[in-house]
Design an enzyme around this catalytic site. Structure first.
Site, PDB file in Angstrom:
ATOM      1  N   GLY A  48      -7.825  10.266   9.642  1.00 48.64           N
ATOM      2  CA  GLY A  48      -8.865   9.307  10.011  1.00 48.64           C
ATOM      3  C   GLY A  48      -9.754   8.931   8.830  1.00 48.64           C
ATOM      4  O   GLY A  48      -9.575   9.424   7.714  1.00 48.64           O
ATOM      5  N   ASP A 104      -8.366  14.226   6.782  1.00 49.07           N
ATOM      6  CA  ASP A 104      -7.258  14.098   7.729  1.00 49.07           C
ATOM      7  C   ASP A 104      -6.877  12.622   7.811  1.00 49.07           C
ATOM      8  O   ASP A 104      -7.298  11.825   6.957  1.00 49.07           O
ATOM      9  CB  ASP A 104      -7.618  14.718   9.094  1.00 49.07           C
ATOM     10  CG  ASP A 104      -8.701  13.952   9.831  1.00 49.07           C
ATOM     11  OD1 ASP A 104      -9.116  12.873   9.335  1.00 49.07           O
ATOM     12  OD2 ASP A 104      -9.136  14.417  10.901  1.00 49.07           O
ATOM     13  N   ARG A 152       0.828  -1.213   0.000  1.00 46.72           N
ATOM     14  CA  ARG A 152       0.000   0.000   0.000  1.00 46.72           C
ATOM     15  C   ARG A 152       0.867   1.269   0.000  1.00 46.72           C
ATOM     16  O   ARG A 152       0.514   2.285  -0.615  1.00 46.72           O
ATOM     17  CB  ARG A 152      -0.927  -0.023   1.214  1.00 46.72           C
ATOM     18  CG  ARG A 152      -2.027   0.968   1.057  1.00 46.72           C
ATOM     19  CD  ARG A 152      -3.159   0.791   2.037  1.00 46.72           C
ATOM     20  NE  ARG A 152      -4.163   1.748   1.696  1.00 46.72           N
ATOM     21  CZ  ARG A 152      -5.351   1.473   1.186  1.00 46.72           C
ATOM     22  NH1 ARG A 152      -5.716   0.232   0.978  1.00 46.72           N
ATOM     23  NH2 ARG A 152      -6.205   2.438   0.885  1.00 46.72           N
ATOM     24  N   ASP A 182     -13.035   9.500   7.226  1.00 41.76           N
ATOM     25  CA  ASP A 182     -14.183  10.425   7.164  1.00 41.76           C
ATOM     26  C   ASP A 182     -14.307  11.262   8.435  1.00 41.76           C
ATOM     27  O   ASP A 182     -15.418  11.521   8.926  1.00 41.76           O
ATOM     28  CB  ASP A 182     -15.487   9.650   6.897  1.00 41.76           C
ATOM     29  CG  ASP A 182     -15.441   8.877   5.584  1.00 41.76           C
ATOM     30  OD1 ASP A 182     -14.809   9.361   4.628  1.00 41.76           O
ATOM     31  OD2 ASP A 182     -16.021   7.777   5.523  1.00 41.76           O
ATOM     32  N   ASN A 233     -12.964  15.672   0.714  1.00 42.13           N
ATOM     33  CA  ASN A 233     -13.684  14.445   0.375  1.00 42.13           C
ATOM     34  C   ASN A 233     -15.168  14.736   0.483  1.00 42.13           C
ATOM     35  O   ASN A 233     -15.595  15.545   1.300  1.00 42.13           O
ATOM     36  CB  ASN A 233     -13.317  13.315   1.348  1.00 42.13           C
ATOM     37  CG  ASN A 233     -14.040  12.026   1.014  1.00 42.13           C
ATOM     38  OD1 ASN A 233     -14.039  11.578  -0.136  1.00 42.13           O
ATOM     39  ND2 ASN A 233     -14.674  11.417   1.998  1.00 42.13           N
ATOM     40  N   THR A 234     -15.935  14.074  -0.343  1.00 40.53           N
ATOM     41  CA  THR A 234     -17.382  14.194  -0.226  1.00 40.53           C
ATOM     42  C   THR A 234     -17.948  12.824   0.109  1.00 40.53           C
ATOM     43  O   THR A 234     -17.482  11.806  -0.400  1.00 40.53           O
ATOM     44  CB  THR A 234     -17.999  14.850  -1.478  1.00 40.53           C
ATOM     45  OG1 THR A 234     -19.412  14.784  -1.379  1.00 40.53           O
ATOM     46  CG2 THR A 234     -17.518  14.249  -2.763  1.00 40.53           C
ATOM     47  N   HIS A 235     -18.916  12.825   1.018  1.00 44.03           N
ATOM     48  CA  HIS A 235     -19.369  11.567   1.632  1.00 44.03           C
ATOM     49  C   HIS A 235     -20.891  11.565   1.752  1.00 44.03           C
ATOM     50  O   HIS A 235     -21.476  12.578   2.167  1.00 44.03           O
ATOM     51  CB  HIS A 235     -18.727  11.441   3.022  1.00 44.03           C
ATOM     52  CG  HIS A 235     -19.058  10.161   3.703  1.00 44.03           C
ATOM     53  ND1 HIS A 235     -18.431   8.969   3.387  1.00 44.03           N
ATOM     54  CD2 HIS A 235     -19.976   9.868   4.658  1.00 44.03           C
ATOM     55  CE1 HIS A 235     -18.948   8.004   4.130  1.00 44.03           C
ATOM     56  NE2 HIS A 235     -19.881   8.519   4.904  1.00 44.03           N
TER      57      HIS A 235
HETATM   58  C1  GAR Z   1     -20.867   9.794  -3.811  1.00 43.22           C
HETATM   59  O1  GAR Z   1     -22.100   9.687  -3.166  1.00 43.22           O
HETATM   60  C2  GAR Z   1     -19.745   9.913  -2.790  1.00 43.22           C
HETATM   61  O2  GAR Z   1     -20.093  10.615  -1.656  1.00 43.22           O
HETATM   62  C3  GAR Z   1     -19.502   8.479  -2.471  1.00 43.22           C
HETATM   63  O3  GAR Z   1     -19.524   7.840  -3.716  1.00 43.22           O
HETATM   64  C4  GAR Z   1     -20.467   8.525  -4.552  1.00 43.22           C
HETATM   65  C5  GAR Z   1     -19.786   8.797  -5.873  1.00 43.22           C
HETATM   66  O4  GAR Z   1     -20.705   9.174  -6.854  1.00 43.22           O
HETATM   67  N1  GAR Z   1     -18.254   8.340  -1.756  1.00 43.22           N
HETATM   68  C6  GAR Z   1     -18.120   7.551  -0.702  1.00 43.22           C
HETATM   69  O5  GAR Z   1     -18.982   6.804  -0.296  1.00 43.22           O
HETATM   70  C7  GAR Z   1     -16.767   7.654  -0.043  1.00 43.22           C
HETATM   71  N2  GAR Z   1     -16.788   7.053   1.241  1.00 43.22           N
HETATM   72  P1  GAR Z   1     -20.221   9.455  -8.350  1.00 43.22           P
HETATM   73  O6  GAR Z   1     -19.229   8.356  -8.758  1.00 43.22           O
HETATM   74  O7  GAR Z   1     -21.476   9.427  -9.161  1.00 43.22           O
HETATM   75  O8  GAR Z   1     -19.558  10.814  -8.373  1.00 43.22           O
END
Ligand code: GAR
Length: 203
Positions: free
Chosen positions: A146, A144, A68, A148, A110-112
């Site tokens: 961690g 960061d 990794r 999320d 990051n978006t979650h």
């Molecule tokens: C999104 O909902 C994003 O938040 C999630 O994957 C999707 C990507 O959508 N990410 C996670 O769950 C990260 N932990 P997309 O491929 O259509 O942009």
């Protein structure tokens, strides 16, 4: 006007969040532009979207490295070569190391698909449904060390509807998530360009 913020976007899947940034960046005055797209697996629709937009792409597969740490260093080299102002994990399903975060020389967002700190991890929508919450949503946060856990930059709520499945709920979350990501990136780029910051135009 300062140059638009340089975004390097990392994806693992369909890349609709990436598309939202590409669409926003095509509007006059949007203060950020995607300069490269990276993925951890080949053949993603996210990378195809980048090709269609004429952007440079790269793919670093974990399986292509002995461990990794080697993958993480290779990803860092790829990202750095595009001199980002912000790195965005947009559906990027891998965790990066503290060395990666130090090495990129800029923030990583990051978006979650949940209201963090609730439901971190890879199955946020499934976990929210299983918990029976009435409202979930999406969070954009600074990455960061961690999982999320970094500082929250924006959140948007989405009600759970009777009969929702993981797919229907996730699609409604992503509609709001795309708007949120575009606005958070706009806010960061504008703040960095404000008077008193290093990106302020020189007179
Ligand atoms: C999104 O909902 C994003 O938040 C999630 O994957 C999707 C990507 O959508 N990410 C996670 O769950 C990260 N932990 P997309 O491929 O259509 O942009």
């Amino acid at each position: 006007m300062p140059a638009p913020h340089r975004l390097v976007v990392l994806v693992s899947g369909t890349g609709t969040l990436l598309q939202a940034l590409l669409d926003a960046a095509s509007e006059p005055g949007y203060p950020a532009a995607v300069v490269a797209v990276g993925a951890d697996r080949p053949g993603t629709e996210g990378v195809e979207r980048a090709h269609r937009a004429g952007l440079p792409t790269f793919v670093e597969r974990l399986a292509g490295h002995p461990d990794r740490a080697s993958w993480d260093r290779a990803l860092l080299d790829r990202v750095r070569s595009h001199a980002p102002d912000v790195v965005v994990g947009a559906g990027f399903m891998k965790v990066v190391s503290p060395e990666f975060l130090d090495g990129i020389g800029c923030p990583m967002l990051n978006t979650h698909p949940s209201l963090l700190p609730d439901f971190p991890g890879a199955h946020a929508v499934r976990d929210a449904l299983a918990a029976g919450v009435a409202v979930t949503g999406a969070t954009v946060h600074r990455v960061d060390a961690g999982l999320d856990t970094g500082p929250v930059l924006g959140r948007t709520e989405v009600p759970v509807r009777p009969g929702d499945t993981e797919t229907t709920l996730h699609e409604r979350i992503k509609t709001e998530e795309r708007r949120l990501l575009v606005e958070v990136v706009r806010g960061i780029a504008r703040a960095d360009a404000a008077p008193g910051t290093s990106r302020q135009p020189q007179t």
